[in-house]
Scaffold this motif. Structure first.
Motif, PDB file in Angstrom:
ATOM      1  N   ASN A  71      34.769   4.067  -0.572  1.00 36.14           N
ATOM      2  CA  ASN A  71      33.535   3.895   0.188  1.00 36.14           C
ATOM      3  C   ASN A  71      33.837   3.787   1.680  1.00 36.14           C
ATOM      4  OD1 ASN A  71      30.907   3.451   0.918  1.00 36.14           O
ATOM      5  ND2 ASN A  71      30.883   1.338   0.226  1.00 36.14           N
ATOM      6  N   LEU A  72      34.821   2.970   2.038  1.00 40.20           N
ATOM      7  CA  LEU A  72      35.206   2.841   3.443  1.00 40.20           C
ATOM      8  C   LEU A  72      35.734   4.161   4.003  1.00 40.20           C
ATOM      9  CD1 LEU A  72      36.982  -0.618   3.384  1.00 40.20           C
ATOM     10  CD2 LEU A  72      34.817  -0.069   4.472  1.00 40.20           C
ATOM     11  N   PHE A  73      36.530   4.852   3.222  1.00 44.45           N
ATOM     12  CA  PHE A  73      37.103   6.119   3.660  1.00 44.45           C
ATOM     13  C   PHE A  73      36.004   7.133   3.979  1.00 44.45           C
ATOM     14  CE2 PHE A  73      38.764  10.364   2.692  1.00 44.45           C
ATOM     15  CZ  PHE A  73      39.844  10.404   3.560  1.00 44.45           C
ATOM     16  N   PHE A  74      35.030   7.269   3.092  1.00 49.49           N
ATOM     17  CA  PHE A  74      33.974   8.250   3.315  1.00 49.49           C
ATOM     18  C   PHE A  74      33.034   7.834   4.448  1.00 49.49           C
ATOM     19  CE2 PHE A  74      34.968   9.583  -1.123  1.00 49.49           C
ATOM     20  CZ  PHE A  74      35.399  10.851  -0.780  1.00 49.49           C
ATOM     21  N   SER A  75      32.801   6.530   4.592  1.00 49.01           N
ATOM     22  CA  SER A  75      31.934   6.096   5.681  1.00 49.01           C
ATOM     23  C   SER A  75      32.608   6.295   7.033  1.00 49.01           C
ATOM     24  CB  SER A  75      31.509   4.663   5.441  1.00 49.01           C
ATOM     25  OG  SER A  75      31.976   3.793   6.371  1.00 49.01           O
ATOM     26  N   ILE A  76      33.898   6.016   7.131  1.00 43.16           N
ATOM     27  CA  ILE A  76      34.624   6.260   8.382  1.00 43.16           C
ATOM     28  C   ILE A  76      34.703   7.744   8.668  1.00 43.16           C
ATOM     29  CG2 ILE A  76      36.904   6.100   9.470  1.00 43.16           C
ATOM     30  CD1 ILE A  76      37.173   3.364   8.079  1.00 43.16           C
ATOM     31  N   ASN A  77      34.950   8.525   7.643  1.00 42.21           N
ATOM     32  CA  ASN A  77      35.006   9.979   7.809  1.00 42.21           C
ATOM     33  C   ASN A  77      33.666  10.526   8.295  1.00 42.21           C
ATOM     34  OD1 ASN A  77      36.193  12.486   7.789  1.00 42.21           O
ATOM     35  ND2 ASN A  77      35.727  12.843   5.628  1.00 42.21           N
ATOM     36  N   LYS A  78      32.567   9.994   7.783  1.00 41.73           N
ATOM     37  CA  LYS A  78      31.228  10.418   8.206  1.00 41.73           C
ATOM     38  C   LYS A  78      31.000  10.089   9.682  1.00 41.73           C
ATOM     39  CE  LYS A  78      26.391   9.846   6.868  1.00 41.73           C
ATOM     40  NZ  LYS A  78      25.483   9.168   5.944  1.00 41.73           N
ATOM     41  N   ARG A  79      31.419   8.901  10.102  1.00 38.17           N
ATOM     42  CA  ARG A  79      31.267   8.519  11.508  1.00 38.17           C
ATOM     43  C   ARG A  79      32.133   9.379  12.423  1.00 38.17           C
ATOM     44  NH1 ARG A  79      30.721   2.002  11.948  1.00 38.17           N
ATOM     45  NH2 ARG A  79      28.975   1.823  10.500  1.00 38.17           N
ATOM     46  N   ILE A  80      33.341   9.667  12.002  1.00 38.76           N
ATOM     47  CA  ILE A  80      34.224  10.519  12.810  1.00 38.76           C
ATOM     48  C   ILE A  80      33.603  11.893  12.983  1.00 38.76           C
ATOM     49  CG2 ILE A  80      36.426  11.749  12.793  1.00 38.76           C
ATOM     50  CD1 ILE A  80      37.654   9.212  11.589  1.00 38.76           C
ATOM     51  N   ASN A  81      33.088  12.459  11.928  1.00 38.63           N
ATOM     52  CA  ASN A  81      32.447  13.772  12.022  1.00 38.63           C
ATOM     53  C   ASN A  81      31.205  13.736  12.893  1.00 38.63           C
ATOM     54  OD1 ASN A  81      34.359  15.044  10.431  1.00 38.63           O
ATOM     55  ND2 ASN A  81      33.236  14.663   8.540  1.00 38.63           N
ATOM     56  N   PHE A  82      30.452  12.637  12.851  1.00 41.60           N
ATOM     57  CA  PHE A  82      29.271  12.505  13.695  1.00 41.60           C
ATOM     58  C   PHE A  82      29.652  12.515  15.169  1.00 41.60           C
ATOM     59  CE2 PHE A  82      26.435   9.694  16.112  1.00 41.60           C
ATOM     60  CZ  PHE A  82      25.241  10.383  15.971  1.00 41.60           C
ATOM     61  N   MET A 117      43.430   9.661   9.770  1.00 44.34           N
ATOM     62  CA  MET A 117      43.010   9.622   8.378  1.00 44.34           C
ATOM     63  C   MET A 117      44.178   9.848   7.429  1.00 44.34           C
ATOM     64  SD  MET A 117      40.104   8.693   8.513  1.00 44.34           S
ATOM     65  CE  MET A 117      38.699   8.942   7.547  1.00 44.34           C
ATOM     66  N   ALA A 118      45.182  10.572   7.879  1.00 42.20           N
ATOM     67  CA  ALA A 118      46.324  10.833   7.007  1.00 42.20           C
ATOM     68  C   ALA A 118      47.061   9.539   6.679  1.00 42.20           C
ATOM     69  CB  ALA A 118      47.261  11.831   7.660  1.00 42.20           C
ATOM     70  N   GLY A 119      47.131   8.624   7.655  1.00 40.98           N
ATOM     71  CA  GLY A 119      47.815   7.358   7.418  1.00 40.98           C
ATOM     72  C   GLY A 119      47.129   6.532   6.348  1.00 40.98           C
ATOM     73  N   SER A 120      45.813   6.489   6.370  1.00 44.64           N
ATOM     74  CA  SER A 120      45.099   5.711   5.367  1.00 44.64           C
ATOM     75  C   SER A 120      45.191   6.358   3.988  1.00 44.64           C
ATOM     76  CB  SER A 120      43.640   5.513   5.766  1.00 44.64           C
ATOM     77  OG  SER A 120      43.000   6.752   5.937  1.00 44.64           O
ATOM     78  N   SER A 121      45.277   7.666   3.945  1.00 37.82           N
ATOM     79  CA  SER A 121      45.449   8.352   2.662  1.00 37.82           C
ATOM     80  C   SER A 121      46.809   8.037   2.059  1.00 37.82           C
ATOM     81  CB  SER A 121      45.304   9.856   2.839  1.00 37.82           C
ATOM     82  OG  SER A 121      44.030  10.177   3.324  1.00 37.82           O
ATOM     83  N   ILE A 122      47.822   7.963   2.912  1.00 41.85           N
ATOM     84  CA  ILE A 122      49.166   7.627   2.427  1.00 41.85           C
ATOM     85  C   ILE A 122      49.191   6.201   1.891  1.00 41.85           C
ATOM     86  CG2 ILE A 122      51.549   7.216   3.181  1.00 41.85           C
ATOM     87  CD1 ILE A 122      51.161   9.591   5.118  1.00 41.85           C
ATOM     88  N   ILE A 123      48.536   5.282   2.587  1.00 41.16           N
ATOM     89  CA  ILE A 123      48.476   3.896   2.129  1.00 41.16           C
ATOM     90  C   ILE A 123      47.764   3.816   0.778  1.00 41.16           C
ATOM     91  CG2 ILE A 123      47.469   1.627   2.608  1.00 41.16           C
ATOM     92  CD1 ILE A 123      47.999   2.220   5.579  1.00 41.16           C
ATOM     93  N   PHE A 124      46.700   4.576   0.604  1.00 42.99           N
ATOM     94  CA  PHE A 124      45.957   4.589  -0.656  1.00 42.99           C
ATOM     95  C   PHE A 124      46.834   5.092  -1.801  1.00 42.99           C
ATOM     96  CE2 PHE A 124      42.926   6.767  -3.548  1.00 42.99           C
ATOM     97  CZ  PHE A 124      42.280   5.631  -4.005  1.00 42.99           C
ATOM     98  N   VAL A 125      47.568   6.167  -1.574  1.00 46.59           N
ATOM     99  CA  VAL A 125      48.454   6.725  -2.610  1.00 46.59           C
ATOM    100  C   VAL A 125      49.569   5.728  -2.935  1.00 46.59           C
ATOM    101  CG1 VAL A 125      50.120   8.550  -3.097  1.00 46.59           C
ATOM    102  CG2 VAL A 125      47.917   9.122  -2.086  1.00 46.59           C
ATOM    103  N   LEU A 126      50.129   5.083  -1.915  1.00 46.14           N
ATOM    104  CA  LEU A 126      51.166   4.081  -2.163  1.00 46.14           C
ATOM    105  C   LEU A 126      50.621   2.902  -2.959  1.00 46.14           C
ATOM    106  CD1 LEU A 126      53.045   4.065   1.251  1.00 46.14           C
ATOM    107  CD2 LEU A 126      53.817   5.022  -0.925  1.00 46.14           C
ATOM    108  N   PHE A 127      49.375   2.509  -2.700  1.00 49.88           N
ATOM    109  CA  PHE A 127      48.752   1.449  -3.485  1.00 49.88           C
ATOM    110  C   PHE A 127      48.667   1.857  -4.953  1.00 49.88           C
ATOM    111  CE2 PHE A 127      44.764   0.128  -5.486  1.00 49.88           C
ATOM    112  CZ  PHE A 127      45.030  -1.227  -5.638  1.00 49.88           C
TER     113      PHE A 127
END
Length: 58
Positions: A43-54, A1-11
């Motif tokens: 939306n994608l970030f929170f849905s993936i995060n929800k699945r990971i936690n599940f 998840m950290a990688g996708s957060s970095i990509i989002f900030v760079l965007f």
């Protein structure tokens, strides 16, 4: 998840040039597209995060 957060900030950082340099209607188009991309990304970030936690609970 950290990688996708970095990509989002760079965007977001990469779009700052468009916010500050363009004037008139092109700026509004860029802002509208960026808002749509941000909403879809969050939306994608929170849905993936929800699945990971599940699956961690299993």
């Amino acid at each position: 998840m950290a990688g996708s957060s970095i990509i989002f900030v760079l965007f977001l950082v990469s779009q700052m040039g468009a916010f500050t340099s363009w004037r008139g209607w092109p700026q509004y188009i860029v802002i509208a597209v960026d808002i749509v991309i941000i909403v879809v990304y969050l939306n994608l970030f929170f849905s993936i995060n929800k699945r990971i936690n599940f699956y961690r609970k299993l």
